[in-house]
Design a protein around this motif. Structure first.
Motif, PDB file in Angstrom:
ATOM      1  N   LEU A  34      35.047  33.449  30.051  1.00  0.00           N
ATOM      2  CA  LEU A  34      33.634  33.697  29.760  1.00  0.00           C
ATOM      3  C   LEU A  34      32.778  33.577  31.016  1.00  0.00           C
ATOM      4  N   THR A  35      33.127  32.617  31.896  1.00  0.00           N
ATOM      5  CA  THR A  35      32.325  32.495  33.120  1.00  0.00           C
ATOM      6  C   THR A  35      32.579  33.674  34.056  1.00  0.00           C
ATOM      7  N   GLY A  36      33.677  34.391  33.845  1.00  0.00           N
ATOM      8  CA  GLY A  36      33.940  35.548  34.696  1.00  0.00           C
ATOM      9  C   GLY A  36      33.367  36.847  34.165  1.00  0.00           C
ATOM     10  N   LEU A  37      32.700  36.800  32.995  1.00  0.00           N
ATOM     11  CA  LEU A  37      32.188  38.029  32.381  1.00  0.00           C
ATOM     12  C   LEU A  37      31.184  38.788  33.244  1.00  0.00           C
ATOM     13  N   PRO A  38      30.158  38.110  33.815  1.00  0.00           N
ATOM     14  CA  PRO A  38      29.156  38.867  34.580  1.00  0.00           C
ATOM     15  C   PRO A  38      29.786  39.685  35.713  1.00  0.00           C
ATOM     16  N   GLN A  39      30.773  39.083  36.412  1.00  0.00           N
ATOM     17  CA  GLN A  39      31.398  39.796  37.524  1.00  0.00           C
ATOM     18  C   GLN A  39      32.114  41.058  37.066  1.00  0.00           C
ATOM     19  N   ALA A  40      32.689  40.993  35.851  1.00  0.00           N
ATOM     20  CA  ALA A  40      33.484  42.131  35.384  1.00  0.00           C
ATOM     21  C   ALA A  40      32.596  43.337  35.131  1.00  0.00           C
ATOM     22  N   PHE A  41      31.350  43.085  34.717  1.00  0.00           N
ATOM     23  CA  PHE A  41      30.467  44.224  34.464  1.00  0.00           C
ATOM     24  C   PHE A  41      30.038  44.897  35.756  1.00  0.00           C
ATOM     25  N   ALA A  42      30.213  44.176  36.887  1.00  0.00           N
ATOM     26  CA  ALA A  42      29.863  44.768  38.173  1.00  0.00           C
ATOM     27  C   ALA A  42      30.912  45.770  38.625  1.00  0.00           C
ATOM     28  N   ARG A  43      32.084  45.818  37.922  1.00  0.00           N
ATOM     29  CA  ARG A  43      33.131  46.771  38.303  1.00  0.00           C
ATOM     30  C   ARG A  43      33.470  47.629  37.095  1.00  0.00           C
ATOM     31  N   PRO A  44      32.591  48.554  36.751  1.00  0.00           N
ATOM     32  CA  PRO A  44      32.766  49.323  35.520  1.00  0.00           C
ATOM     33  C   PRO A  44      34.046  50.158  35.490  1.00  0.00           C
ATOM     34  N   GLY A  45      34.548  50.556  36.674  1.00  0.00           N
ATOM     35  CA  GLY A  45      35.767  51.373  36.693  1.00  0.00           C
ATOM     36  C   GLY A  45      36.922  50.698  35.972  1.00  0.00           C
ATOM     37  N   LEU A  46      37.144  49.416  36.287  1.00  0.00           N
ATOM     38  CA  LEU A  46      38.236  48.671  35.644  1.00  0.00           C
ATOM     39  C   LEU A  46      38.010  48.589  34.138  1.00  0.00           C
ATOM     40  N   GLN A 131      53.331  39.659  39.961  1.00  0.00           N
ATOM     41  CA  GLN A 131      52.151  40.395  40.423  1.00  0.00           C
ATOM     42  C   GLN A 131      50.921  39.496  40.392  1.00  0.00           C
ATOM     43  N   LEU A 132      50.826  38.622  39.373  1.00  0.00           N
ATOM     44  CA  LEU A 132      49.668  37.727  39.294  1.00  0.00           C
ATOM     45  C   LEU A 132      49.709  36.705  40.428  1.00  0.00           C
ATOM     46  N   ALA A 133      50.927  36.165  40.695  1.00  0.00           N
ATOM     47  CA  ALA A 133      51.049  35.204  41.795  1.00  0.00           C
ATOM     48  C   ALA A 133      50.706  35.888  43.117  1.00  0.00           C
ATOM     49  N   GLY A 134      51.149  37.139  43.267  1.00  0.00           N
ATOM     50  CA  GLY A 134      50.843  37.889  44.481  1.00  0.00           C
ATOM     51  C   GLY A 134      49.352  38.055  44.677  1.00  0.00           C
ATOM     52  N   MET A 135      48.647  38.376  43.564  1.00  0.00           N
ATOM     53  CA  MET A 135      47.190  38.508  43.644  1.00  0.00           C
ATOM     54  C   MET A 135      46.548  37.207  44.066  1.00  0.00           C
ATOM     55  N   GLU A 136      47.039  36.088  43.496  1.00  0.00           N
ATOM     56  CA  GLU A 136      46.484  34.789  43.836  1.00  0.00           C
ATOM     57  C   GLU A 136      46.657  34.506  45.315  1.00  0.00           C
ATOM     58  N   MET A 137      47.849  34.838  45.857  1.00  0.00           N
ATOM     59  CA  MET A 137      48.093  34.583  47.267  1.00  0.00           C
ATOM     60  C   MET A 137      47.250  35.496  48.153  1.00  0.00           C
ATOM     61  N   MET A 138      46.753  36.608  47.578  1.00  0.00           N
ATOM     62  CA  MET A 138      45.861  37.474  48.353  1.00  0.00           C
ATOM     63  C   MET A 138      44.413  37.095  48.127  1.00  0.00           C
ATOM     64  N   ALA A 139      44.193  35.887  47.592  1.00  0.00           N
ATOM     65  CA  ALA A 139      42.847  35.353  47.382  1.00  0.00           C
ATOM     66  C   ALA A 139      42.033  36.208  46.411  1.00  0.00           C
ATOM     67  N   VAL A 140      42.720  36.846  45.436  1.00  0.00           N
ATOM     68  CA  VAL A 140      42.005  37.538  44.363  1.00  0.00           C
ATOM     69  C   VAL A 140      42.331  36.795  43.074  1.00  0.00           C
ATOM     70  N   ASP A 141      41.319  36.364  42.352  1.00  0.00           N
ATOM     71  CA  ASP A 141      41.560  35.614  41.126  1.00  0.00           C
ATOM     72  C   ASP A 141      42.108  36.544  40.047  1.00  0.00           C
ATOM     73  N   PRO A 142      43.396  36.386  39.654  1.00  0.00           N
ATOM     74  CA  PRO A 142      43.964  37.328  38.688  1.00  0.00           C
ATOM     75  C   PRO A 142      43.265  37.273  37.345  1.00  0.00           C
ATOM     76  N   LEU A 143      42.686  36.107  37.016  1.00  0.00           N
ATOM     77  CA  LEU A 143      41.970  35.998  35.761  1.00  0.00           C
ATOM     78  C   LEU A 143      40.811  36.975  35.732  1.00  0.00           C
ATOM     79  N   LYS A 144      40.037  37.015  36.833  1.00  0.00           N
ATOM     80  CA  LYS A 144      38.852  37.857  36.829  1.00  0.00           C
ATOM     81  C   LYS A 144      39.220  39.329  36.954  1.00  0.00           C
TER      82      LYS A 144
END
Lengths: 264, 271
Positions: A34-46, A131-144
């Motif tokens: 839920l705390t990640g919701l606002p950010q997701a709307f900033a990337r409408p393509g996904l 793939q999720l662990a890989g994203m985490e190691m690339m400093a991208v939060d897989p949850l968001k």
């Protein structure tokens, strides 16, 4: 006390504790989503891509099932109503059954079976193939990046799919009732129009489908994210999604129905 | 970008202890990873070598001890600092861990799109340069399902260097690959390390390959460091156990026979 009894009590305790631990994890997970919701709307393509795969691709099963359920309702209700000589009320009965109950509930169950299990399998497999662990190691939060768009897609699609289900079901009831069984077309629509109330019935049905969508999307993405990263773990998680969503939706349906339509 | 000077190690691990449930994985491990060099961490399967990489990357917390990367303790960092540090680390997973729904080009472009605001034309140039470095510029439009295992790892390597990190961690890069792919990966590890001034940490148990490209090696067994040194030193000196490991001897401190009663007595007891 014999050993077998102690062992089974311990087993029971262990199961209860792990159930609550899982429930707690699910809520912490929901908070992060839920705390990640606002950010997701900033990337409408996904979000749009997920809306397509979760919502649009579920349309076939929803429309076909809706049509069938509506037609069966028409047949069954006609039989019962003709005992009381009230065949003209068929329109009202079909519409109320669909809008209040069958639309939200059956659409939620179908959604869990088709879209929910697909979400769980997809996220679970991404976890299993690192793939999720890989994203985490690339400093991208897989949850968001992965989970939140899928959650929002489920939340938005469910009420829409339930509405489509109800609408198609009413058409099915019309084809059977008026086309096959000879109910008067004018009576069909006019009883429906007079007895189906916007606030009482339609809006409550929409509220139900939003609640079911929330629960179905939450369970689907949580089970995927929490799955054991093996093939057995993913298959167990997809089964759990369908079963738990079904149980939760039916339980929630009872509570909501009692609150909305119960005797005050 | 704060650096402590080229003399101090890039990664310092002191007194690291970590357990999974009842199983002790590390029990007081001290390791230094020098800057600009290729360091190998070896040990038998299941010693927790992948766990060590996750500990360095901050994905797991140790029960005791500390890990410092570029002078900063990994666990006292804030979440933002940890994420900033991870952008300077590249990791190559055993399976490559490419995103299956994206093409090769999109996979390599992923870190650039997520962490930078570069214009599309520049992203294209950087991606093509990284793919050229691993020899796969022509494969940019393929999807991961169309790649062989070796090619998938090379794409993952291109992705790991997309943001020009200061260090790369390789998790079992040679395991299960054909000799040509192994040769290619060995060449790439050494070439990229020297050309880009990286620090490389390789976790593996392929002794021959590691001995050819590493500058320094650590051998870990049963949660402790049992041997360390340059490949030449480890080859000659080291305990009996290290010797058996380095040369792949079937019998030694790790016995060939699983503990069993006397052979003659066992056969005769059957009657």
């Amino acid at each position: 006390m014999p050993d077998a009894m102690i062992d089974s009590l311990q087993g029971l305790g262990r199961k209860a504790l792990s159930f609550f631990e899982r429930l707690g994890r699910a809520h912490l997970f929901l908070w992060r989503v839920l705390t990640g919701l606002p950010q997701a709307f900033a990337r409408p393509g996904l979000l749009v891509a997920q809306l397509y795969s979760v919502g649009v691709l579920s349309m076939v099963i929803i429309v076909v099932s809706g049509l069938n359920v509506g037609m069966v309702l028409g047949l069954q209700m006609y039989n019962t109503l003709s005992d009381f000589g009230s065949e003209e009320s068929l329109g009202q009965v079909v519409a109320l059954s669909l809008v209040r109950e069958l639309g939200p509930v059956v659409a939620a169950l179908l959604f869990a079976g088709r879209a929910g299990s697909a979400l769980t399998a997809e996220i679970g497999l991404m976890k299993a193939t690192e793939q999720l662990a890989g994203m985490e190691m690339m400093a991208v939060d897989p949850l968001k990046r992965v989970v939140v768009p899928r959650f929002i897609a489920g939340l938005i699609s469910m009420p829409l799919l339930a509405a489509i289900f109800s609408a198609v079901g009413v058409m099915g009831g019309y084809f059977v009732g008026v086309g096959l069984l000879g109910v008067d077309s004018g009576a069909f629509w006019s009883t429906m129009q007079s007895r189906v109330d916007w606030h009482e019935d339609v809006l409550n049905g929409i509220i139900k489908s939003v609640a079911f969508g929330f629960v179905a999307a939450w369970i689907a993405v949580f089970e995927g994210y929490d799955a054991m990263p093996t093939s057995e773990g993913v298959s167990r998680a997809t089964t759990r999604t369908v079963v738990h969503t079904a149980l939760a939706v039916l339980g929630l349906d009872f509570i909501l129905t009692a609150l909305m339509f119960g005797v005050d | 970008m704060m650096s402590q000077g080229s003399a101090s190690p890039l990664v310092e691990i002191r007194g690291l202890s970590f357990a999974r449930g009842a199983r002790v994985i590390f029990d007081g491990v001290d390791i230094d990873i020098p800057r600009g060099k290729v360091t190998a961490i070896m040990g038998p399967s299941g010693t927790g070598k992948t766990t060590l990489l996750k500990l360095i990357g901050g994905q797991l917390r140790p029960a005791a001890g500390w890990i410092k990367v570029d002078g900063k303790d990994v666990y006292t960092m804030s979440r933002a600092e940890l994420f900033a540090m991870r952008k300077r680390m590249g990791m190559l997973f055993q399976t490559g861990a490419l995103f299956t729904d994206l093409t090769v080009f999109e996979n390599v472009a992923f870190p650039l799109r997520e962490h930078t605001r570069l214009p599309e034309a520049m992203i294209r140039d950087v991606v093509l340069m990284k793919l050229q470095a691993v020899g796969l510029r022509g494969a940019r439009d393929l999807t991961p399902s169309e790649l062989s295992g070796g090619m998938a790892r090379r794409v993952a390597l291109a992705r790991a260097i997309a943001l020009d990190p200061m260090m790369i961690m390789y998790d079992e890069p040679f395991t299960g690959q054909d000799p040509i792919t192994v040769g290619v990966i060995m060449k790439l590890i050494r070439l990229l390390n020297d050309a880009l001034g990286l620090t490389s940490i390789i976790v593996s148990h392929d002794v021959k390959e590691l001995a050819m490209i590493s500058d320094y090696m650590y051998v870990i067994s049963e949660g402790k460091v049992v041997g360390q040194g340059t490949p030449q030193i480890l080859d000659r000196e080291g305990s009996a156990w290290v010797n058996q490991f380095m040369h792949g001897l079937p019998d030694g401190p790790v016995p060939f026979h699983y503990p069993a009663p006397d052979y003659a007595a066992d056969l005769l007891a059957g009657g």
